[in-house]
Design a protein around this motif. Structure first.
Motif, PDB file in Angstrom:
ATOM      1  N   UNK A  91       2.311   9.424   0.315  1.00  0.00           N
ATOM      2  CA  UNK A  91       0.989   9.728   0.896  1.00  0.00           C
ATOM      3  C   UNK A  91       0.801   8.831   2.110  1.00  0.00           C
ATOM      4  N   UNK A  92       0.754   9.463   3.311  1.00  0.00           N
ATOM      5  CA  UNK A  92       0.763   8.685   4.549  1.00  0.00           C
ATOM      6  C   UNK A  92      -0.577   8.817   5.268  1.00  0.00           C
ATOM      7  N   UNK A  93      -1.083   7.681   5.736  1.00  0.00           N
ATOM      8  CA  UNK A  93      -2.314   7.684   6.531  1.00  0.00           C
ATOM      9  C   UNK A  93      -2.349   6.397   7.347  1.00  0.00           C
TER      10      UNK A  93
ATOM     11  N   UNK B  71      -1.202   1.238  -6.263  1.00  0.00           N
ATOM     12  CA  UNK B  71      -0.021   2.063  -6.005  1.00  0.00           C
ATOM     13  C   UNK B  71       0.988   1.295  -5.149  1.00  0.00           C
ATOM     14  N   UNK B  72       2.272   1.539  -5.382  1.00  0.00           N
ATOM     15  CA  UNK B  72       3.312   0.915  -4.561  1.00  0.00           C
ATOM     16  C   UNK B  72       3.269   1.479  -3.147  1.00  0.00           C
ATOM     17  N   UNK B  73       3.715   0.643  -2.205  1.00  0.00           N
ATOM     18  CA  UNK B  73       3.780   1.071  -0.801  1.00  0.00           C
ATOM     19  C   UNK B  73       5.231   1.163  -0.367  1.00  0.00           C
ATOM     20  N   UNK B  74       5.502   2.180   0.448  1.00  0.00           N
ATOM     21  CA  UNK B  74       6.814   2.268   1.076  1.00  0.00           C
ATOM     22  C   UNK B  74       6.788   1.507   2.385  1.00  0.00           C
ATOM     23  N   UNK B  75       7.936   0.920   2.747  1.00  0.00           N
ATOM     24  CA  UNK B  75       8.067   0.371   4.096  1.00  0.00           C
ATOM     25  C   UNK B  75       8.184   1.544   5.057  1.00  0.00           C
TER      26      UNK B  75
ATOM     27  N   UNK C 248       0.269   3.465   6.603  1.00  0.00           N
ATOM     28  CA  UNK C 248       0.452   3.139   5.181  1.00  0.00           C
ATOM     29  C   UNK C 248       1.088   4.345   4.491  1.00  0.00           C
ATOM     30  N   UNK C 249       2.131   4.105   3.693  1.00  0.00           N
ATOM     31  CA  UNK C 249       2.769   5.174   2.925  1.00  0.00           C
ATOM     32  C   UNK C 249       2.762   4.777   1.457  1.00  0.00           C
ATOM     33  N   UNK C 250       1.943   5.483   0.678  1.00  0.00           N
ATOM     34  CA  UNK C 250       1.803   5.135  -0.729  1.00  0.00           C
ATOM     35  C   UNK C 250       2.733   5.985  -1.591  1.00  0.00           C
ATOM     36  N   UNK C 251       3.299   5.337  -2.612  1.00  0.00           N
ATOM     37  CA  UNK C 251       4.106   6.082  -3.589  1.00  0.00           C
ATOM     38  C   UNK C 251       3.157   6.869  -4.498  1.00  0.00           C
ATOM     39  N   UNK C 252       3.510   8.105  -4.845  1.00  0.00           N
ATOM     40  CA  UNK C 252       2.636   8.894  -5.712  1.00  0.00           C
ATOM     41  C   UNK C 252       2.820   8.611  -7.200  1.00  0.00           C
TER      42      UNK C 252
ATOM     43  N   UNK D 131      -5.107   2.570  -2.108  1.00  0.00           N
ATOM     44  CA  UNK D 131      -4.133   2.406  -3.169  1.00  0.00           C
ATOM     45  C   UNK D 131      -4.572   1.474  -4.278  1.00  0.00           C
ATOM     46  N   UNK D 132      -5.690   0.772  -4.076  1.00  0.00           N
ATOM     47  CA  UNK D 132      -6.153  -0.128  -5.129  1.00  0.00           C
ATOM     48  C   UNK D 132      -6.613   0.683  -6.333  1.00  0.00           C
TER      49      UNK D 132
END
Lengths: 223, 165
Positions: B86-88, B145-149, B95-99, B133-134
């Motif tokens: 999930x990118x924004x 939620x985890x974040x991708x680099x 920020x790219x969050x893992x789903x 993501x909190x």
């Protein structure tokens, strides 16, 4: 500590007679290699059982990685042998153990034959032993296909054709073994089922009967 | 240990020790074989290009698909494995969050439950996360939620490994 745990369980469940009945019994002088070294020939039955235990254990561990499917069987064997720690050893135990088990079983049969131990009143245990022999050959035959390489494929093809040469019912046996018209996906699946479920179950039942009969009838006398 | 070792005890220990040695020689390779996946190191993943351009990244989360290639034992899907992030943009940063829900690993979705507007929602046990993501306190997940680099190269979004929390 261990003693205390044992006593605690034994006090409640009375387990001592159970293992004493299995483990604590006289071994006649003529089968004890400490008395006559030539008595080592009486060890082959026990050695066969020991190798069978190794086969069951190593087979259980191999089954953690092996996949009985024509697409994945060979890659999974290749993976477990070459990319896992000790893979070559665990597979080696199962591979060589299979041959050693048959050799030990054969030596045990020779010993029983030449000491005349199959005679009255032990005829029935000879029959049980022969059934064990055929189950072991079945385990060897079904296990040989599982790596799904060329050797496995053609060995099974030859074996099935031999079975097909039986008069009248031959073709039915061949179709049953193949699970279809060719040695293929269905053959691998049912050989796997035979190899890890049906035949080991039969083997354990027969071994139980074999051992119970030995205890009932005692070890045959000296020559 | 009192006085002398009896002959019976000596034999018991000798026999037990030998049997134990032989048994462990037999069991060690098999156990080592079985626990090999635990001792193997996971391969580090690289940055993967996505179809999203930098201009397409807005303040509201968008699902971006990307494909990773990895070997699972003997099996590697030829077409790779499709993953989602999930990118924004947040304060101008991507920020790219893992789903993957931090409760028990189900998949969260943005704004999918009308009851919980503008939140990530997990349908398995109603886990919820704010946009950044909190985790929403009082819902099952205990961590954000985890974040991708991420990287932007030639105007395109690249997604890398998960950031270590």
């Amino acid at each position: 500590m261990l003693r205390a745990i044992y006593d605690w369980v034994d006090e409640r469940l009375d387990i001592t007679p159970l293992w004493r009945d299995v483990a604590d019994h006289e071994v006649p002088e003529h089968v004890n290699p400490a008395h006559h070294f030539s008595a080592f020939i009486y060890c082959f039955g026990g050695l066969t059982f020991f190798v069978v235990v190794i086969q069951i254990l190593s087979g259980m561990f191999l089954a953690m990685y092996y996949v009985p499917d024509i697409v994945n069987a060979h890659p999974s064997v290749n993976y477990l042998q070459n990319e896992l720690a000790m893979g070559a050893i665990v597979r080696g135990m199962h591979h060589w153990g299979a041959s050693v088990a048959i050799v030990m079983l054969f030596l045990h049969t020779l010993r029983v034959f030449f000491t005349g131990s199959y005679k009255h009143p032990r005829e029935f245990n000879w029959v049980v032993g022969m059934l064990i022999f055929f189950v072991m050959l079945g385990l060897g035959f079904t296990g040989y296909l599982l790596p799904w390489d060329n050797k496995a494929y053609f060995a099974t093809k030859v074996g099935v054709e031999i079975a097909a040469s039986v008069p009248v019912i031959g073709p039915y046996i061949a179709t049953f073994l193949q699970g279809g018209d060719i040695v293929g996906a269905q053959t691998l699946a049912r050989f796997f089922a035979l190899h890890v479920f049906f035949l080991p179950a039969a083997l354990l039942g027969l071994l139980g009967a074999h051992f119970i009969l030995i205890r009932r009838q005692g070890i045959s006398g000296p020559l | 240990m009192s006085k002398k070792l009896s002959r019976r005890q000596f034999l018991t220990y000798t026999f037990g020790g030998t049997a134990g040695f032989l048994a462990s020689g037999m069991l060690f390779p098999m156990v080592r074989f079985a626990i090999d996946p635990v001792l193997k190191k996971g391969a580090g993943s690289e940055y993967v290009e996505t179809t999203m351009t930098e201009a397409e990244i807005t303040d509201s989360p968008k699902a971006v698909k990307f494909t990773i290639h990895r070997k699972d034992g003997w099996y590697q899907p030829p077409q790779g494995e499709e993953q989602t992030a999930w990118v924004f943009k947040q304060n101008g940063k991507v920020v790219a969050l893992s789903p993957v829900c931090k409760h028990l690993g189900c998949t969260v979705n943005w704004n999918s439950n009308p009851q919980f507007k503008d939140e990530f929602f997990c349908p398995c046990h109603f886990g919820r996360y704010y946009k950044d993501g909190r985790n929403v306190p009082g819902t099952p997940p205990a961590k954000p939620l985890d974040k991708y680099k991420t990287k932007i190269e030639n105007g395109r979004l690249l997604i890398g490994p998960l950031e270590k929390a």
